[in-house]
Motif scaffolding. Structure first.
Motif, short mmCIF file in Angstrom:
data_model
loop_
_atom_site.label_atom_id
_atom_site.label_comp_id
_atom_site.label_asym_id
_atom_site.label_seq_id
_atom_site.Cartn_x
_atom_site.Cartn_y
_atom_site.Cartn_z
N UNK A 130 -11.07 14.67 54.97
CA UNK A 130 -12.36 15.17 54.47
C UNK A 130 -12.14 16.18 53.35
N UNK A 131 -11.10 17.01 53.48
CA UNK A 131 -10.81 18.01 52.44
C UNK A 131 -10.21 17.37 51.20
N UNK A 132 -9.34 16.37 51.39
CA UNK A 132 -8.68 15.73 50.25
C UNK A 132 -9.63 14.85 49.47
N UNK A 133 -10.50 14.13 50.15
CA UNK A 133 -11.34 13.11 49.51
C UNK A 133 -12.50 13.75 48.77
N UNK A 134 -12.18 14.32 47.62
CA UNK A 134 -13.17 14.90 46.72
C UNK A 134 -13.10 14.16 45.40
N UNK A 135 -14.21 14.12 44.62
CA UNK A 135 -14.16 13.41 43.33
C UNK A 135 -13.03 13.93 42.46
N UNK A 136 -12.28 12.99 41.91
CA UNK A 136 -11.14 13.33 41.05
C UNK A 136 -11.62 13.47 39.61
N UNK A 137 -10.95 14.30 38.83
CA UNK A 137 -11.37 14.49 37.43
C UNK A 137 -10.98 13.31 36.56
#
Length: 306
Positions: A130-137
């Motif tokens: 949940x912490x890792x899966x954030x929108x990537x730039x």
């Protein structure tokens, strides 16, 4: 792919010489071999550091440089320890490839010491992803054949399944094909490309006290469909952990993502079975410890569709 021409003869003397040349303040710390991976060798350096050097694949250089570029920015937001690059070793006459000094992450690989506290392990894995899966730039790396639509992998799936069946490793190939067909029929991911670890097999997740305590090897870090990482629940968790993991993961995955995750998990399980069988037969790069989690994963995946 393993490249016999890329193999390097890595010795304590060579590594100490590299450290003396480029990072002399670290050169006299205790040094011992910790692991030989697909791409890199890992050497423990003192109590809190590790040296990672490419040794068996020509692509390892790019993967190490990717970790050096991206992992330091991601690591502070992650709830489990990960190897954070501290120093970059540059190519030289002694060793013509880049290498890294990273933080050391303690624990036992889950293929050797599985997590048995299923509910706690499910919660820990869910918090981590949940912490890792954030929108990537923009400019984030793309996957090496992972993290996109499953349809193009149909031939790879069929070859892997036929190989596993031919070796007597799969009892219900029709059931495996049903799981795959259901996954391929699911709608593709239409959300933003999310940061993914990309290679969450049991040897890259560490355990301690019967639960997960660290995640290593971010060489396949990339942006894509979260189903790629969510598949890990099937092969990392005991029988009572998968449903709890998906309930704890935030945001809650939709039905299509869960279906695609099962397809990704089938690919990983088949690969694990073949790699384990290679290990049982004494072949290079075979890993017998990958067999038990892969078999259990495949059995549960088939059962999940009734």
């Amino acid at each position: 792919m393993t490249d016999p021409h890329a193999r390097a003869d890595l010795t304590p003397g060579l590594i100490r010489a590299l450290l003396r040349d480029q990072h002399p303040d670290l050169a006299d710390l205790p040094l011992s071999l910790a692991a030989r991976g697909w791409d890199n060798q890992l050497w423990r350096l003192g109590d809190g550091l590790a040296v990672r050097l490419p040794w068996a694949t020509s692509s390892a250089d790019e993967l190490l440089l990717k970790e050096h570029a991206w992992v330091p920015g991601l690591a502070p937001g992650l709830p489990l320890p990960v190897p954070v690059p501290q120093r970059l070793g540059v190519p030289s006459e002694r060793f013509p490839r880049p290498w890294l000094v990273t933080t050391w992450v303690a624990g036992e690989p889950a293929d050797r010491v599985p997590a048995t506290r299923g509910e706690e392990a499910a919660d820990v894995l869910a918090r981590f992803l949940s912490a890792l899966h954030r929108p990537a730039p923009d400019g984030a790396p793309v996957g090496r054949g992972r993290g996109g639509p499953l349809g193009p992998y149909g031939q790879y799936f069929e070859r892997s399944l036929l190989d596993a069946v031919g070796r007597g490793l799969v009892a219900d190939p029709d059931g495996v094909r049903r799981v795959w067909a259901d996954a391929v029929a699911a709608p593709d991911w239409d959300g933003p490309a999310l940061w993914l670890h990309g290679d969450l097999h049991p040897a890259n997740v560490l355990t301690g006290n019967a639960t997960f305590c660290g995640v290593i090897d971010f060489g396949d870090l990339f942006a894509g469909d979260p189903a790629c990482d969510l598949a890990a629940a099937w092969i990392l968790l005991p029988d009572n952990g998968v449903d709890r993991f998906y309930a704890a993961y935030d945001p809650a995955p939709d039905a299509a993502t869960l279906r695609r995750a099962r397809g990704c998990a089938v690919l990983r399980a088949l690969s694990g079975l073949l790699i384990a069988d290679d290990g049982d037969r004494g072949l290079p790069n075979g890993k017998s410890t990958w067999g038990p989690p892969a078999r259990r994963s495949l059995e549960r995946l088939v059962a999940s569709l009734g």
